[in-house]
Design a protein around this motif. Structure first.
Motif, PDB file in Angstrom:
ATOM      1  N   VAL A 168      -2.104  -8.166  -7.576  1.00 46.03           N
ATOM      2  CA  VAL A 168      -1.614  -8.896  -6.407  1.00 46.03           C
ATOM      3  C   VAL A 168      -0.092  -8.761  -6.310  1.00 46.03           C
ATOM      4  O   VAL A 168       0.451  -8.503  -5.231  1.00 46.03           O
ATOM      5  N   LEU A 169       0.589  -8.907  -7.423  1.00 47.25           N
ATOM      6  CA  LEU A 169       2.046  -8.779  -7.426  1.00 47.25           C
ATOM      7  C   LEU A 169       2.477  -7.369  -7.029  1.00 47.25           C
ATOM      8  O   LEU A 169       3.448  -7.187  -6.285  1.00 47.25           O
ATOM      9  N   ARG A 170       1.747  -6.373  -7.498  1.00 45.64           N
ATOM     10  CA  ARG A 170       2.057  -4.985  -7.132  1.00 45.64           C
ATOM     11  C   ARG A 170       1.867  -4.779  -5.625  1.00 45.64           C
ATOM     12  O   ARG A 170       2.704  -4.158  -4.962  1.00 45.64           O
ATOM     13  N   ASN A 171       0.782  -5.302  -5.081  1.00 42.94           N
ATOM     14  CA  ASN A 171       0.531  -5.167  -3.648  1.00 42.94           C
ATOM     15  C   ASN A 171       1.625  -5.842  -2.822  1.00 42.94           C
ATOM     16  O   ASN A 171       2.053  -5.303  -1.797  1.00 42.94           O
ATOM     17  N   LEU A 172       2.076  -7.010  -3.262  1.00 45.09           N
ATOM     18  CA  LEU A 172       3.163  -7.697  -2.557  1.00 45.09           C
ATOM     19  C   LEU A 172       4.457  -6.890  -2.635  1.00 45.09           C
ATOM     20  O   LEU A 172       5.187  -6.769  -1.650  1.00 45.09           O
ATOM     21  N   THR A 173       4.724  -6.333  -3.806  1.00 45.67           N
ATOM     22  CA  THR A 173       5.930  -5.522  -3.983  1.00 45.67           C
ATOM     23  C   THR A 173       5.883  -4.291  -3.089  1.00 45.67           C
ATOM     24  O   THR A 173       6.874  -3.939  -2.435  1.00 45.67           O
ATOM     25  N   GLU A 174       4.734  -3.636  -3.036  1.00 50.76           N
ATOM     26  CA  GLU A 174       4.595  -2.451  -2.180  1.00 50.76           C
ATOM     27  C   GLU A 174       4.743  -2.816  -0.703  1.00 50.76           C
ATOM     28  O   GLU A 174       5.328  -2.049   0.069  1.00 50.76           O
ATOM     29  N   ALA A 175       4.234  -3.980  -0.308  1.00 45.08           N
ATOM     30  CA  ALA A 175       4.384  -4.425   1.079  1.00 45.08           C
ATOM     31  C   ALA A 175       5.863  -4.609   1.415  1.00 45.08           C
ATOM     32  O   ALA A 175       6.317  -4.226   2.500  1.00 45.08           O
ATOM     33  N   ARG A 176       6.618  -5.174   0.497  1.00 38.85           N
ATOM     34  CA  ARG A 176       8.058  -5.354   0.713  1.00 38.85           C
ATOM     35  C   ARG A 176       8.774  -4.007   0.769  1.00 38.85           C
ATOM     36  O   ARG A 176       9.658  -3.798   1.583  1.00 38.85           O
ATOM     37  N   LEU A 177       8.389  -3.105  -0.126  1.00 37.29           N
ATOM     38  CA  LEU A 177       9.026  -1.791  -0.157  1.00 37.29           C
ATOM     39  C   LEU A 177       8.752  -0.998   1.119  1.00 37.29           C
ATOM     40  O   LEU A 177       9.603  -0.218   1.556  1.00 37.29           O
ATOM     41  N   ARG A 178       7.577  -1.170   1.728  1.00 30.41           N
ATOM     42  CA  ARG A 178       7.281  -0.477   2.979  1.00 30.41           C
ATOM     43  C   ARG A 178       8.276  -0.866   4.070  1.00 30.41           C
ATOM     44  O   ARG A 178       8.536  -0.089   4.986  1.00 30.41           O
ATOM     45  N   ILE A 179       8.862  -2.033   3.950  1.00 29.27           N
ATOM     46  CA  ILE A 179       9.877  -2.483   4.903  1.00 29.27           C
ATOM     47  C   ILE A 179      11.280  -2.132   4.415  1.00 29.27           C
ATOM     48  O   ILE A 179      12.072  -1.529   5.119  1.00 29.27           O
ATOM     49  N   ASN A 180      11.591  -2.496   3.181  1.00 29.23           N
ATOM     50  CA  ASN A 180      12.957  -2.390   2.676  1.00 29.23           C
ATOM     51  C   ASN A 180      13.359  -1.005   2.195  1.00 29.23           C
ATOM     52  O   ASN A 180      14.533  -0.641   2.302  1.00 29.23           O
ATOM     53  N   ASN A 181      12.418  -0.248   1.642  1.00 27.13           N
ATOM     54  CA  ASN A 181      12.769   1.057   1.079  1.00 27.13           C
ATOM     55  C   ASN A 181      11.528   1.941   1.006  1.00 27.13           C
ATOM     56  O   ASN A 181      11.043   2.236  -0.092  1.00 27.13           O
ATOM     57  N   PRO A 182      10.990   2.365   2.150  1.00 32.27           N
ATOM     58  CA  PRO A 182       9.741   3.117   2.148  1.00 32.27           C
ATOM     59  C   PRO A 182       9.828   4.441   1.384  1.00 32.27           C
ATOM     60  O   PRO A 182       8.831   4.923   0.855  1.00 32.27           O
ATOM     61  N   GLY A 183      11.004   5.008   1.296  1.00 31.97           N
ATOM     62  CA  GLY A 183      11.176   6.256   0.550  1.00 31.97           C
ATOM     63  C   GLY A 183      10.859   6.088  -0.923  1.00 31.97           C
ATOM     64  O   GLY A 183      10.415   7.046  -1.577  1.00 31.97           O
ATOM     65  N   TYR A 184      11.066   4.906  -1.459  1.00 29.50           N
ATOM     66  CA  TYR A 184      10.798   4.670  -2.879  1.00 29.50           C
ATOM     67  C   TYR A 184       9.312   4.853  -3.189  1.00 29.50           C
ATOM     68  O   TYR A 184       8.958   5.367  -4.245  1.00 29.50           O
ATOM     69  N   LEU A 185       8.448   4.451  -2.273  1.00 35.38           N
ATOM     70  CA  LEU A 185       7.008   4.578  -2.488  1.00 35.38           C
ATOM     71  C   LEU A 185       6.548   6.033  -2.473  1.00 35.38           C
ATOM     72  O   LEU A 185       5.502   6.349  -3.016  1.00 35.38           O
ATOM     73  N   LYS A 186       7.316   6.903  -1.849  1.00 29.17           N
ATOM     74  CA  LYS A 186       6.947   8.311  -1.753  1.00 29.17           C
ATOM     75  C   LYS A 186       7.255   9.079  -3.027  1.00 29.17           C
ATOM     76  O   LYS A 186       6.779  10.180  -3.218  1.00 29.17           O
ATOM     77  N   ARG A 187       8.053   8.502  -3.897  1.00 30.26           N
ATOM     78  CA  ARG A 187       8.433   9.172  -5.157  1.00 30.26           C
ATOM     79  C   ARG A 187       7.283   9.247  -6.097  1.00 30.26           C
ATOM     80  O   ARG A 187       6.411   8.523  -6.215  1.00 30.26           O
TER      81      ARG A 187
END
Length: 121
Positions: free
Chosen positions: A102-121
């Motif tokens: 759940v914490l990972r999903n929340l973090t990824e949701a925030r990253l999709r807004i704040n720093n989507p490039g980070y998720l692509k790494r």
């Protein structure tokens, strides 16, 4: 009816003008500030897009359901705060794989807004 631009479209256009026309003319601290404003505008655009897709509400419902399964309550719009409180007060074990998910999903949701490039790494 008058065709009115959407907030997202206005922000997108203003951000593009800032990046294409204004920022290249600046140097040093002023350029840095202009790029920070453009970055904040990009975050606002992505947040608006997420809201249009109903993502915050879906995330909130998912976290509330998770908490309810563990006999913990959260009101609509307060699920993240309730989850944080439950972890802080040790009602949930941060090492529990379900909690971590759940914490990972929340973090990824925030990253999709704040720093989507980070998720692509």
């Amino acid at each position: 009816m008058i065709n009115q631009p959407e907030t997202r479209d206005l922000l997108t256009e203003a951000r593009q003008v800032l990046l294409d026309s204004v920022a290249p003319e600046l140097t040093g601290e002023r350029k840095y500030q202009a790029l920070m404003v453009a970055n904040a505008m990009g975050m606002a655009i992505r947040e608006l897009e997420q809201r249009e897709q109903g993502q915050p509400e879906q995330t909130d419902r998912t976290v509330r359901a998770f908490l309810a399964e563990r006999s913990l309550k959260a009101t609509a719009g307060e699920a993240e705060a309730a989850l944080a409180r439950a972890v802080r007060e040790r009602h949930l074990d941060g090492a529990d794989p379900a909690v971590r998910s759940v914490l990972r999903n929340l973090t990824e949701a925030r990253l999709r807004i704040n720093n989507p490039g980070y998720l692509k790494r």
